[in-house]
Design a protein around this motif. Structure first.
Motif, PDB file in Angstrom:
ATOM      1  N   ALA A  99       0.832  -1.205   0.000  1.00 29.91           N
ATOM      2  CA  ALA A  99       0.000   0.000   0.000  1.00 29.91           C
ATOM      3  C   ALA A  99       0.867   1.255   0.000  1.00 29.91           C
ATOM      4  CB  ALA A  99      -0.929  -0.003   1.206  1.00 29.91           C
ATOM      5  N   ALA A 100       1.964   1.216   0.755  1.00 28.84           N
ATOM      6  CA  ALA A 100       2.870   2.369   0.786  1.00 28.84           C
ATOM      7  C   ALA A 100       3.449   2.635  -0.597  1.00 28.84           C
ATOM      8  CB  ALA A 100       3.982   2.133   1.803  1.00 28.84           C
ATOM      9  N   CYS A 101       3.762   1.575  -1.322  1.00 29.83           N
ATOM     10  CA  CYS A 101       4.284   1.754  -2.686  1.00 29.83           C
ATOM     11  C   CYS A 101       3.228   2.371  -3.600  1.00 29.83           C
ATOM     12  CB  CYS A 101       4.772   0.425  -3.246  1.00 29.83           C
ATOM     13  SG  CYS A 101       6.310  -0.145  -2.513  1.00 29.83           S
ATOM     14  N   ASP A 102       1.964   1.988  -3.417  1.00 28.21           N
ATOM     15  CA  ASP A 102       0.887   2.585  -4.213  1.00 28.21           C
ATOM     16  C   ASP A 102       0.768   4.077  -3.935  1.00 28.21           C
ATOM     17  OD1 ASP A 102       0.290   0.178  -5.408  1.00 28.21           O
ATOM     18  OD2 ASP A 102      -1.433  -0.249  -4.108  1.00 28.21           O
ATOM     19  N   VAL A 103       0.839   4.447  -2.651  1.00 23.17           N
ATOM     20  CA  VAL A 103       0.780   5.873  -2.298  1.00 23.17           C
ATOM     21  C   VAL A 103       2.001   6.583  -2.866  1.00 23.17           C
ATOM     22  CG1 VAL A 103       0.809   7.544  -0.396  1.00 23.17           C
ATOM     23  CG2 VAL A 103      -0.608   5.488  -0.238  1.00 23.17           C
ATOM     24  N   TRP A 104       3.165   5.964  -2.742  1.00 25.88           N
ATOM     25  CA  TRP A 104       4.410   6.512  -3.268  1.00 25.88           C
ATOM     26  C   TRP A 104       4.261   6.843  -4.758  1.00 25.88           C
ATOM     27  CZ3 TRP A 104       9.245   7.520  -1.176  1.00 25.88           C
ATOM     28  CH2 TRP A 104      10.299   7.653  -2.088  1.00 25.88           C
ATOM     29  N   ASP A 105       3.721   5.895  -5.520  1.00 21.54           N
ATOM     30  CA  ASP A 105       3.565   6.096  -6.962  1.00 21.54           C
ATOM     31  C   ASP A 105       2.467   7.091  -7.300  1.00 21.54           C
ATOM     32  OD1 ASP A 105       5.590   4.283  -7.563  1.00 21.54           O
ATOM     33  OD2 ASP A 105       4.203   2.599  -7.811  1.00 21.54           O
ATOM     34  N   GLY A 106       1.350   7.028  -6.569  1.00 20.22           N
ATOM     35  CA  GLY A 106       0.191   7.851  -6.912  1.00 20.22           C
ATOM     36  C   GLY A 106       0.212   9.255  -6.355  1.00 20.22           C
ATOM     37  N   LEU A 107       0.914   9.460  -5.251  1.00 16.14           N
ATOM     38  CA  LEU A 107       0.948  10.773  -4.597  1.00 16.14           C
ATOM     39  C   LEU A 107       2.396  11.159  -4.279  1.00 16.14           C
ATOM     40  CD1 LEU A 107      -1.995  10.101  -2.126  1.00 16.14           C
ATOM     41  CD2 LEU A 107      -2.083  11.563  -4.161  1.00 16.14           C
ATOM     42  N   PRO A 108       3.176  11.469  -5.295  1.00 15.12           N
ATOM     43  CA  PRO A 108       4.595  11.741  -5.067  1.00 15.12           C
ATOM     44  C   PRO A 108       4.864  12.883  -4.087  1.00 15.12           C
ATOM     45  CG  PRO A 108       3.975  12.282  -7.334  1.00 15.12           C
ATOM     46  CD  PRO A 108       2.803  11.598  -6.689  1.00 15.12           C
ATOM     47  N   GLU A 109       3.908  13.772  -3.916  1.00 17.61           N
ATOM     48  CA  GLU A 109       4.104  14.876  -2.968  1.00 17.61           C
ATOM     49  C   GLU A 109       4.093  14.384  -1.516  1.00 17.61           C
ATOM     50  OE1 GLU A 109      -0.351  14.806  -3.912  1.00 17.61           O
ATOM     51  OE2 GLU A 109       1.518  14.449  -4.996  1.00 17.61           O
ATOM     52  N   HIS A 110       3.686  13.134  -1.292  1.00 16.23           N
ATOM     53  CA  HIS A 110       3.616  12.571   0.058  1.00 16.23           C
ATOM     54  C   HIS A 110       4.692  11.510   0.316  1.00 16.23           C
ATOM     55  CE1 HIS A 110      -0.025  14.679   1.132  1.00 16.23           C
ATOM     56  NE2 HIS A 110      -0.506  14.375  -0.063  1.00 16.23           N
ATOM     57  N   ARG A 111       5.700  11.454  -0.526  1.00 11.01           N
ATOM     58  CA  ARG A 111       6.720  10.415  -0.389  1.00 11.01           C
ATOM     59  C   ARG A 111       7.462  10.479   0.938  1.00 11.01           C
ATOM     60  NH1 ARG A 111       9.023   9.923  -6.581  1.00 11.01           N
ATOM     61  NH2 ARG A 111       7.166   8.797  -7.340  1.00 11.01           N
ATOM     62  N   ALA A 112       7.810  11.645   1.385  1.00  8.76           N
ATOM     63  CA  ALA A 112       8.518  11.758   2.670  1.00  8.76           C
ATOM     64  C   ALA A 112       7.632  11.263   3.812  1.00  8.76           C
ATOM     65  CB  ALA A 112       8.956  13.203   2.916  1.00  8.76           C
ATOM     66  N   ALA A 113       6.336  11.541   3.735  1.00  8.09           N
ATOM     67  CA  ALA A 113       5.410  11.083   4.773  1.00  8.09           C
ATOM     68  C   ALA A 113       5.280   9.559   4.760  1.00  8.09           C
ATOM     69  CB  ALA A 113       4.040  11.729   4.590  1.00  8.09           C
ATOM     70  N   VAL A 114       5.312   8.948   3.582  1.00  8.64           N
ATOM     71  CA  VAL A 114       5.267   7.489   3.485  1.00  8.64           C
ATOM     72  C   VAL A 114       6.464   6.888   4.215  1.00  8.64           C
ATOM     73  CG1 VAL A 114       5.465   5.530   1.894  1.00  8.64           C
ATOM     74  CG2 VAL A 114       3.911   7.411   1.352  1.00  8.64           C
ATOM     75  N   GLU A 115       7.643   7.424   3.957  1.00  7.46           N
ATOM     76  CA  GLU A 115       8.850   6.932   4.623  1.00  7.46           C
ATOM     77  C   GLU A 115       8.738   7.078   6.133  1.00  7.46           C
ATOM     78  OE1 GLU A 115      12.107   9.080   2.978  1.00  7.46           O
ATOM     79  OE2 GLU A 115      11.758   8.305   0.961  1.00  7.46           O
ATOM     80  N   ASP A 116       8.327   8.241   6.577  1.00 10.14           N
ATOM     81  CA  ASP A 116       8.219   8.496   8.015  1.00 10.14           C
ATOM     82  C   ASP A 116       7.204   7.569   8.681  1.00 10.14           C
ATOM     83  OD1 ASP A 116      10.130  10.478   7.819  1.00 10.14           O
ATOM     84  OD2 ASP A 116       8.669  12.111   7.744  1.00 10.14           O
TER      85      ASP A 116
END
Length: 68
Positions: free
Chosen positions: A32-49
């Motif tokens: 799911a994190a990878c899907d968010v990473w791909d679909g919402l690149p502006e939230h990539r740092a938040a995915v990592e955190d």
């Protein structure tokens, strides 16, 4: 906060899967994190955190249930 690169995402997911709580299905959350990473690149740092935060959760088992 993370730097939003694919290298850090890979590192963070590895940390999460290896150290994250077992009560969370870590491969599913990682996917799911990878899907968010791909679909919402502006939230990539938040995915990592978020994944790193989950990787630090300790689950305490007791007779009456589990607590985080």
């Amino acid at each position: 906060m993370g730097d939003g690169t694919e290298e850090t995402l890979a590192r963070v997911i590895a940390t999460f899967v290896e150290n994250g709580p077992r009560e969370v299905h870590t491969p599913t959350l990682s996917d799911a994190a990878c899907d968010v990473w791909d679909g919402l690149p502006e939230h990539r740092a938040a995915v990592e955190d978020t994944l790193l935060r989950f990787a630090r959760i300790d689950v305490i088992r007791s007779a009456s249930g589990e607590q985080m």
